[in-house]
Motif scaffolding. Structure first.
Motif, PDB file in Angstrom:
ATOM      1  N   PHE A  13     -18.027   3.171  -3.595  1.00 27.82           N
ATOM      2  CA  PHE A  13     -16.948   3.995  -4.118  1.00 27.82           C
ATOM      3  C   PHE A  13     -15.775   4.046  -3.151  1.00 27.82           C
ATOM      4  N   LEU A  14     -16.059   3.979  -1.842  1.00 25.15           N
ATOM      5  CA  LEU A  14     -14.975   3.919  -0.866  1.00 25.15           C
ATOM      6  C   LEU A  14     -14.193   2.620  -1.032  1.00 25.15           C
ATOM      7  N   VAL A  15     -14.901   1.518  -1.215  1.00 23.07           N
ATOM      8  CA  VAL A  15     -14.226   0.233  -1.449  1.00 23.07           C
ATOM      9  C   VAL A  15     -13.402   0.290  -2.730  1.00 23.07           C
ATOM     10  N   PHE A  16     -13.973   0.882  -3.775  1.00 18.93           N
ATOM     11  CA  PHE A  16     -13.228   1.026  -5.022  1.00 18.93           C
ATOM     12  C   PHE A  16     -11.954   1.832  -4.803  1.00 18.93           C
ATOM     13  N   GLY A  17     -12.052   2.892  -4.007  1.00 17.89           N
ATOM     14  CA  GLY A  17     -10.888   3.726  -3.752  1.00 17.89           C
ATOM     15  C   GLY A  17      -9.795   3.006  -2.998  1.00 17.89           C
ATOM     16  N   VAL A  18     -10.165   2.244  -1.966  1.00 23.44           N
ATOM     17  CA  VAL A  18      -9.132   1.555  -1.201  1.00 23.44           C
ATOM     18  C   VAL A  18      -8.515   0.412  -2.011  1.00 23.44           C
ATOM     19  N   LEU A  19      -9.293  -0.180  -2.921  1.00 23.53           N
ATOM     20  CA  LEU A  19      -8.719  -1.203  -3.796  1.00 23.53           C
ATOM     21  C   LEU A  19      -7.686  -0.583  -4.740  1.00 23.53           C
ATOM     22  N   VAL A  20      -8.018   0.588  -5.303  1.00 25.06           N
ATOM     23  CA  VAL A  20      -7.046   1.280  -6.147  1.00 25.06           C
ATOM     24  C   VAL A  20      -5.820   1.678  -5.333  1.00 25.06           C
ATOM     25  N   SER A  21      -6.054   2.138  -4.099  1.00 26.19           N
ATOM     26  CA  SER A  21      -4.948   2.511  -3.226  1.00 26.19           C
ATOM     27  C   SER A  21      -4.043   1.314  -2.945  1.00 26.19           C
ATOM     28  N   GLY A  22      -4.650   0.155  -2.663  1.00 21.02           N
ATOM     29  CA  GLY A  22      -3.856  -1.042  -2.414  1.00 21.02           C
ATOM     30  C   GLY A  22      -3.073  -1.500  -3.632  1.00 21.02           C
ATOM     31  N   LEU A  23      -3.680  -1.385  -4.803  1.00 21.60           N
ATOM     32  CA  LEU A  23      -2.981  -1.765  -6.033  1.00 21.60           C
ATOM     33  C   LEU A  23      -1.783  -0.847  -6.288  1.00 21.60           C
ATOM     34  N   ILE A  24      -1.957   0.450  -6.019  1.00 21.68           N
ATOM     35  CA  ILE A  24      -0.848   1.382  -6.186  1.00 21.68           C
ATOM     36  C   ILE A  24       0.285   1.033  -5.238  1.00 21.68           C
ATOM     37  N   ALA A  25      -0.082   0.716  -3.970  1.00 24.06           N
ATOM     38  CA  ALA A  25       0.943   0.417  -2.971  1.00 24.06           C
ATOM     39  C   ALA A  25       1.721  -0.848  -3.303  1.00 24.06           C
ATOM     40  N   ALA A  26       1.042  -1.855  -3.844  1.00 24.07           N
ATOM     41  CA  ALA A  26       1.679  -3.155  -4.022  1.00 24.07           C
ATOM     42  C   ALA A  26       2.300  -3.370  -5.396  1.00 24.07           C
ATOM     43  N   PHE A  27       1.739  -2.767  -6.438  1.00 25.38           N
ATOM     44  CA  PHE A  27       2.153  -3.133  -7.789  1.00 25.38           C
ATOM     45  C   PHE A  27       2.755  -2.001  -8.607  1.00 25.38           C
ATOM     46  N   ARG A  43       2.256   9.836   9.515  1.00 25.08           N
ATOM     47  CA  ARG A  43       2.081   8.595   8.754  1.00 25.08           C
ATOM     48  C   ARG A  43       1.910   8.855   7.269  1.00 25.08           C
ATOM     49  N   VAL A  44       1.450  10.054   6.910  1.00 26.35           N
ATOM     50  CA  VAL A  44       1.255  10.377   5.497  1.00 26.35           C
ATOM     51  C   VAL A  44       2.589  10.571   4.802  1.00 26.35           C
ATOM     52  N   LEU A  45       3.552  11.159   5.496  1.00 30.00           N
ATOM     53  CA  LEU A  45       4.849  11.455   4.897  1.00 30.00           C
ATOM     54  C   LEU A  45       5.785  10.262   4.917  1.00 30.00           C
ATOM     55  N   ARG A  46       5.391   9.192   5.577  1.00 27.50           N
ATOM     56  CA  ARG A  46       6.236   8.003   5.627  1.00 27.50           C
ATOM     57  C   ARG A  46       6.148   7.266   4.299  1.00 27.50           C
ATOM     58  N   ARG A  47       7.282   7.143   3.628  1.00 34.40           N
ATOM     59  CA  ARG A  47       7.300   6.502   2.309  1.00 34.40           C
ATOM     60  C   ARG A  47       6.908   5.041   2.412  1.00 34.40           C
ATOM     61  N   VAL A  48       6.138   4.587   1.448  1.00 30.03           N
ATOM     62  CA  VAL A  48       5.749   3.185   1.346  1.00 30.03           C
ATOM     63  C   VAL A  48       6.371   2.625   0.085  1.00 30.03           C
ATOM     64  N   GLU A  49       7.372   1.799   0.262  1.00 32.54           N
ATOM     65  CA  GLU A  49       8.063   1.184  -0.872  1.00 32.54           C
ATOM     66  C   GLU A  49       7.712  -0.300  -0.902  1.00 32.54           C
ATOM     67  N   CYS A  50       7.394  -0.810  -2.051  1.00 33.81           N
ATOM     68  CA  CYS A  50       7.046  -2.222  -2.190  1.00 33.81           C
ATOM     69  C   CYS A  50       7.898  -2.836  -3.293  1.00 33.81           C
ATOM     70  N   HIS A  51       8.831  -3.689  -2.887  1.00 33.01           N
ATOM     71  CA  HIS A  51       9.732  -4.329  -3.856  1.00 33.01           C
ATOM     72  C   HIS A  51       9.483  -5.833  -3.942  1.00 33.01           C
ATOM     73  N   ALA A  52       8.442  -6.303  -3.286  1.00 32.34           N
ATOM     74  CA  ALA A  52       8.183  -7.735  -3.275  1.00 32.34           C
ATOM     75  C   ALA A  52       7.598  -8.168  -4.601  1.00 32.34           C
ATOM     76  N   SER A  86       3.789 -12.147  -2.199  1.00 33.97           N
ATOM     77  CA  SER A  86       4.006 -11.105  -1.209  1.00 33.97           C
ATOM     78  C   SER A  86       3.393  -9.787  -1.659  1.00 33.97           C
ATOM     79  N   ARG A  87       3.347  -9.542  -2.961  1.00 34.08           N
ATOM     80  CA  ARG A  87       2.690  -8.329  -3.452  1.00 34.08           C
ATOM     81  C   ARG A  87       1.189  -8.382  -3.163  1.00 34.08           C
ATOM     82  N   TRP A  88       0.579  -9.536  -3.347  1.00 36.50           N
ATOM     83  CA  TRP A  88      -0.847  -9.652  -3.044  1.00 36.50           C
ATOM     84  C   TRP A  88      -1.086  -9.528  -1.553  1.00 36.50           C
ATOM     85  N   ALA A  89      -0.161 -10.007  -0.730  1.00 36.07           N
ATOM     86  CA  ALA A  89      -0.294  -9.831   0.716  1.00 36.07           C
ATOM     87  C   ALA A  89      -0.220  -8.355   1.082  1.00 36.07           C
TER      88      ALA A  89
END
Length: 337
Positions: free
Chosen positions: A64-78, A189-198, A202-205
């Motif tokens: 479930f931790l792996v599932f969570g970080v995968l969802v987190s990564g998808l949110i950040a990139a896509f 680090r939590v309040l630092r905005r993460v913007e992904c426009h790639a 590059s989105r998969w990276a």
């Protein structure tokens, strides 16, 4: 010229740094070489029990931790930040219950919700809504509700009681943070905005790097939580639990503390508490509501994800709100039994 060259420092050779990965590999090699001696040294019943519990907690939570970080990564990139902000109402009072109901969409445990909640804040979602989702997702999702129904076949009220008490806990903490929470309690680090426009590769990276970082960080705190849970299970005699039958107040207090220190996965905790005979139903409900909201494992994960100042305030408040919500719903639906 020779005097000039003497004044110039020769280039320094950079010494290779020893990281935690090299240390881990070295320990594994030593364990393999001295496997026989270690097995004889550690052949103690208490250590065998503790190691079994430690491995069970980590293995149970890791998928479930792996599932969570995968969802987190998808949110950040896509997922564009603007889409996340548009999905929730702008006012915290309205965004909190919407985020609580959204917890139905993530079938995971509390290990999965922590990195997702942090990523939501970094994408511009209101912290009150993100923390509501953090508490609601592991407690009101369909997998948890189905497991509760299977564990309590003769008590269908437990499913509704767990859903209402957990949702009430999540929304109450969201509204409480919107009212009293402060940004300085969160790590920078939590309040630092993460913007992904790639786009494209590059989105998969970005997805790979984000998921790798979250998994390494959260995995270390998961190990610490699992170790603390194993130590408690070894030190507390089982006979203590047999003296709680028929004592509602004492049962509520003990089960609330047990939910914190046992650090069980929300998909499995219903089967554990259902196997404890003689306990009042309200005390069992407290265990089911407190566990996914605040336990040793979750406190460690929150401390790593949001900072120690946040965890030191959020965890005790969540504990009190969860116990109060479970007792209130238990008195209404379970008759205080």
């Amino acid at each position: 010229m020779s005097g000039v060259t003497d004044l110039v420092d020769p280039p320094r050779t950079r010494r290779p740094a020893i990281t935690s990965l090299e240390v881990l590999c070295g320990l594994l090699v030593l364990a393999m070489l001295f496997q026989g001696r270690l097995a004889a040294l550690l052949d103690v019943p208490a250590l065998r029990t503790g190691s079994t519990i430690f491995v069970a907690v980590c293995v149970q939570a890791m998928p479930f931790l792996v599932f969570g970080v995968l969802v987190s990564g998808l949110i950040a990139a896509f997922v564009p930040p603007a889409a996340l902000r548009r999905a929730l109402p702008g006012r915290p009072a309205a965004a909190v219950p919407v985020a609580g109901v959204a917890g139905l969409a993530l079938p995971g445990c509390e290990c999965a919700s922590v990195p997702v909640a942090r990523r939501l804040i970094q994408q511009g979602v209101l912290p009150a809504a993100a923390f509501t989702f953090l508490l609601a997702a592991p407690a009101v999702n369909p997998v948890v509700l189905v497991s509760t129904a299977v564990a309590f076949p003769a008590e269908p009220r437990m499913v509704l009681a767990r859903f209402l008490a957990s949702l009430l806990t999540a929304c109450a903490m969201g509204w409480l943070w919107a009212r009293l929470g402060r940004a300085e309690w969160l790590a920078e680090r939590v309040l630092r905005r993460v913007e992904c426009h790639a786009s494209g590769g590059s989105r998969w990276a970005a997805f790979t790097e984000s998921a790798r970082h979250d998994l390494v960080e959260a995995g270390g705190f998961l190990v610490l939580g699992g170790l603390a849970s194993a130590v408690f299970n070894v030190l507390v005699p089982a006979a203590w639990m047999e003296s709680l039958g028929g004592q509602l107040l004492l049962g509520v207090l003990v089960m609330a503390v047990l939910a914190v220190v046992l650090a069980l996965c929300s998909e499995a905790d219903a089967f554990v508490v259902a196997s404890m005979p003689g306990l009042p139903l309200t005390a069992k409900l407290v265990f089911l509501v407190v566990g996914p909201a605040v336990d040793i494992k979750l406190i460690a994960l929150q401390s790593g994800a949001f900072g120690r100042r946040f965890a030191a305030r959020f965890a005790p408040a969540t504990f009190l709100v969860a116990v109060g919500s479970a007792c209130a719903v238990g008195a209404a639906l379970l008759g205080g039994a």
